[in-house]
Design a protein around this motif. Sequence first.
Motif, PDB file in Angstrom:
ATOM      1  N   PHE A   1       0.831  -1.212   0.000  1.00 14.04           N
ATOM      2  CA  PHE A   1       0.000   0.000   0.000  1.00 14.04           C
ATOM      3  C   PHE A   1       0.861   1.256   0.000  1.00 14.04           C
ATOM      4  N   ALA A   2       1.949   1.243   0.767  1.00 16.70           N
ATOM      5  CA  ALA A   2       2.822   2.411   0.817  1.00 16.70           C
ATOM      6  C   ALA A   2       3.452   2.687  -0.542  1.00 16.70           C
ATOM      7  N   TRP A   3       3.884   1.626  -1.226  1.00 18.29           N
ATOM      8  CA  TRP A   3       4.537   1.780  -2.529  1.00 18.29           C
ATOM      9  C   TRP A   3       3.557   2.321  -3.566  1.00 18.29           C
ATOM     10  N   ARG A   4       2.337   1.799  -3.574  1.00 16.21           N
ATOM     11  CA  ARG A   4       1.333   2.285  -4.520  1.00 16.21           C
ATOM     12  C   ARG A   4       0.937   3.729  -4.206  1.00 16.21           C
ATOM     13  N   SER A   5       0.823   4.048  -2.921  1.00 14.37           N
ATOM     14  CA  SER A   5       0.487   5.421  -2.545  1.00 14.37           C
ATOM     15  C   SER A   5       1.592   6.382  -2.967  1.00 14.37           C
ATOM     16  N   LEU A   6       2.831   5.953  -2.798  1.00 13.20           N
ATOM     17  CA  LEU A   6       3.956   6.803  -3.166  1.00 13.20           C
ATOM     18  C   LEU A   6       3.992   7.064  -4.663  1.00 13.20           C
ATOM     19  N   MET A   7       3.752   6.032  -5.472  1.00 16.52           N
ATOM     20  CA  MET A   7       3.763   6.226  -6.916  1.00 16.52           C
ATOM     21  C   MET A   7       2.646   7.172  -7.346  1.00 16.52           C
ATOM     22  N   ALA A   8       1.471   7.024  -6.743  1.00 13.68           N
ATOM     23  CA  ALA A   8       0.368   7.943  -7.052  1.00 13.68           C
ATOM     24  C   ALA A   8       0.729   9.362  -6.631  1.00 13.68           C
ATOM     25  N   GLY A   9       1.376   9.492  -5.471  1.00 14.59           N
ATOM     26  CA  GLY A   9       1.755  10.812  -4.992  1.00 14.59           C
ATOM     27  C   GLY A   9       2.773  11.487  -5.886  1.00 14.59           C
ATOM     28  N   GLU A  10       3.744  10.733  -6.359  1.00 16.43           N
ATOM     29  CA  GLU A  10       4.767  11.335  -7.211  1.00 16.43           C
ATOM     30  C   GLU A  10       4.227  11.703  -8.583  1.00 16.43           C
ATOM     31  N   LEU A  11       3.151  11.041  -8.999  1.00 19.33           N
ATOM     32  CA  LEU A  11       2.516  11.413 -10.261  1.00 19.33           C
ATOM     33  C   LEU A  11       1.674  12.682 -10.114  1.00 19.33           C
ATOM     34  N   LEU A  12       1.095  12.882  -8.930  1.00 22.86           N
ATOM     35  CA  LEU A  12       0.188  14.010  -8.724  1.00 22.86           C
ATOM     36  C   LEU A  12       0.869  15.232  -8.114  1.00 22.86           C
ATOM     37  N   VAL A  13       1.851  14.999  -7.239  1.00 21.62           N
ATOM     38  CA  VAL A  13       2.493  16.092  -6.508  1.00 21.62           C
ATOM     39  C   VAL A  13       3.891  16.304  -7.081  1.00 21.62           C
ATOM     40  N   ILE A  14       4.018  17.276  -7.951  1.00 24.64           N
ATOM     41  CA  ILE A  14       5.310  17.615  -8.552  1.00 24.64           C
ATOM     42  C   ILE A  14       5.898  18.776  -7.760  1.00 24.64           C
ATOM     43  N   ILE A  15       7.031  18.541  -7.117  1.00 28.09           N
ATOM     44  CA  ILE A  15       7.632  19.534  -6.220  1.00 28.09           C
ATOM     45  C   ILE A  15       8.818  20.182  -6.927  1.00 28.09           C
ATOM     46  N   GLY A  16       8.627  21.417  -7.401  1.00 23.88           N
ATOM     47  CA  GLY A  16       9.710  22.164  -8.024  1.00 23.88           C
ATOM     48  C   GLY A  16      10.356  21.394  -9.156  1.00 23.88           C
ATOM     49  N   ASP A  17      11.682  21.365  -9.123  1.00 22.72           N
ATOM     50  CA  ASP A  17      12.427  20.666 -10.176  1.00 22.72           C
ATOM     51  C   ASP A  17      13.006  19.342  -9.676  1.00 22.72           C
ATOM     52  N   THR A  18      12.435  18.793  -8.591  1.00 20.23           N
ATOM     53  CA  THR A  18      12.921  17.518  -8.082  1.00 20.23           C
ATOM     54  C   THR A  18      12.581  16.391  -9.046  1.00 20.23           C
TER      55      THR A  18
END
Length: 294
Positions: free
Chosen positions: A224-241
């Motif tokens: 669940f943590a891994w799937r949540s993280l992938m969804a988060g990185e697709l939706l939450v783009i932080i600056g130029d990271t």
Amino acid sequence: MALETRKPGTGRSPDVNRELAGLDALELAAGARRSPLSRLWSAVWPMLVAVAIALGAWELVVLSGWKEPWVLPGPRDVLPEFWNVVTDGRFWDAVGLTMQRAVIGFAVATAIGVLIGAVVSRSMILRRAFGSLITGLQTMPSIAWFPLAILLFQLSESAILFVVVLGAAPSIANGLITGVDYTPPILLRAGKVMGLRGLGLYRHLIIPASLPSFVAGLKQGWAFAWRSLMAGELLVIIGDTQSVGTLLHFARELSDTERMISVMIVILIIGILVDQLFALADRTLRNRWGLNTD
């Protein structure tokens, strides 16, 4: 008629003892004949067969003409791009950031899940009050939390961590609660007779007895943590990271299908490697409990 002599304290005759000893020796000899290389090969070859079958099925779908090659490229087009991706130093910086987020989020979720599971499992009132809520949180899609997370924390690391923890902690708590529920009552009575109370009872008896279910809960929590993280990185783009999720996002935006599938393969490989770590922990536990027949 000759009387059969029995070994004191065993209730078995010497002949039976010799036969059992011979069977034990045969079993130990069979296990000793397997070299480390043989064990490694027996673990690896099923995976290689599965990869070959997956690649073959993928190629057959592409050859069927179901989709245009620029929409669904085949392994011959994707694998060279996959090699280019994994040999790029910037890509490993992105993997490092993603794994850092995953480890921190999973560690926080484990601490919270263990605390909640330990408290709820030993109180019938709390079990009735919060048991269904924990299960409901476990079944709730992680992506549904992101509007609230972005509202609370804006586009930040905290927003991603918030959703990762909420995705993993309920599974870990439920794993511990299930393990406690299946702890044999006779063990609990024996522990109390020996003077175990409170934290000592948990540390020396309940936690060790519930380890199989707890490890299963940790494994599910990681998923669940891994799937949540992938969804988060697709939706939450932080600056130029740059992270694995942002690489996947920009590959999709640029319609770079070969690169997009390559990043997806990397995500799959990371998931498999972590699963192997949990499998190793499970095998170690089974060995200590004498349940491993390999």
